[in-house]
Every structure is written in structure tokens, then in C-alpha cells.
Design a protein around this motif. Sequence first.
Motif: not given
Length: 277
Positions: A147-159, A226-241
Motif C-alpha cells: 500500500r505504501t509503495a503504491l501510494d508513493r509511486a502514484l503520488a510522485n507521478l501525480l505531483a 517503489m515500482a521495483g518494490e512491487m515488481g511493477a514496470d514504470l515508463t514515461l514518454a511524451n504524448r503525441a498531442d
Amino acid sequence: LAQIAADGLGALVSQSRGVLQCYDPADPDWRSAVERELVAFGSALRAALSDVIGGLRLIDEAALDAAPRTQIARVRVAAESLARLLDSALRDLPEGVAAPRPEAATIHLGRFLADLSRRWTGRAAEKDIAFAIEIAPGLPRLIRAGRTALDRALANLLANAVKYTDAGAVRMRVDIGEAERLTFTVADSGPGLSPQALDRLYQYAARPEGAGKPGTGLGLHIAREMAGEMGADLTLANRADGGAEARLCLPPAAWTAPALDSLDDAPGLVDLSHLRV
């Protein structure tokens, strides 16, 4: 009380750093003294946070106008996140002083997303931009994750998304994506990622010069950890629009684990339609 809790967490971090600088695992007296001190300090800080959270829960939000109701809900969710972060901080101390790190917990996805909506709707409103959580059909009611890892990962992305969006909207979509992965996609209408930022993604404090916004550059580094702690993947990219897009993908085990099938309220889907803001 909120200020006391915030000051106390800062003091805990400073105190922990000082203690760790002279950490001697071979000295039983040192270990015992540190354990007593941090347990007492953590207990006092937890008590202050409990008062903050309890007081906020007693407020009759229905009696408030829409604007203060949104902000009260945001502060309550943030206080609960702070309480989880405190527990996480205490668990990061040396072995023998700290309690073991907790395993993945069962999370009610609807409640989790409702809390995110309350917190980030208020943050976006401060900048006069919109925030929405878009829910795909067929999502599981329960998931297994830290729960804490998911919270922190999304909080940083949203921030990050809210920080760099000066007009328009920040949106988060939740769906079952490729390879049956539970996917959280955060998209903004900001300027997007510069070539310098793309070259330094996830590096510690590697925010490029001239970014135009205050910050340290730690957000994406923390989100990746945090993604690594959950065994998750995180990717970032620019949107076409225009703008940037971040995707946090949890493995299928996060929502198909056998343990979830044994819970009484696991079958069926939760109604998440009210989360569109």
C-alpha cells in the motif's frame, strides 16, 4: 496538530540519520538505547497523527460548502498517507532495531482510488486545472500490493503532472492492459519531457537545469524504486498531442492471486463510476 505531526516526522528523519551515522551492530547497549528512543518517539508521533485523522473524520463534510469539503477530504487522505509513511520510515532502520518490512496487503481498489481522487482534486483545484480518474470496465474489486509503495509511486507521478500543468487537465486512467497487467496511466497537458529530462529519467536528483519549476528531481527516482518494490514496470514518454504520460503496470499476480479468491467480498466488480471528476 497537523503542524506538530509534520514537524515530528522531520525530526524523526533527522534523528534517524544521526543515529545511523554511529550505528554499531556489535554494541548491544547501542541497539537497545536506539530501539527504546525510536519506539517512544514513534509512539508520540503516531498519537499526534491519530488526533489529526480522528478530528478530520469527525467533521460533518455534508454541512460544508463544496470548496472546503474538497480540501478537508484532501487533508484527511494526506494525513492517512503520512501515517503510512511514518510506519515505513521506522521499518527502514537497521535489522534488529526496526520491525520487518510488511508484505503486500489486500487493497480495496475502489476505496483506494476514491482517496486518490479526494487528495488530487484539491491539489489540482489550487492551480485551476481539472483532475479526473477514468475507470475502465472489468476492474477487480481487490488487489494485492504494497500500500505504501503504491501510494508513493502514484503520488510522485501525480505531483509531477500537476506541477507541470498550468492549464488544462491531469487525468489518470486505470485499466487491465497488455499481458493482463493492472495499469495506472497518468497523462498531463503540460510541456512534456525535454530531451535532457528524457536522458536522465529515474536518476537520483538528476533534474536538468532550466526546468522552469521548483523541485529536486527525486520524484521519478522514488516512483521507480517503489515500482521495483512491487515488481511493477514504470515508463514515461511524451504524448503525441502534447504533455507527458507515465504508466505504472502491476503484474497480473496483483489482482489474480489465489488469496484474493478466498475473501468473502472478492467476487464481483466495484462501482467506480463516481470517481470521474
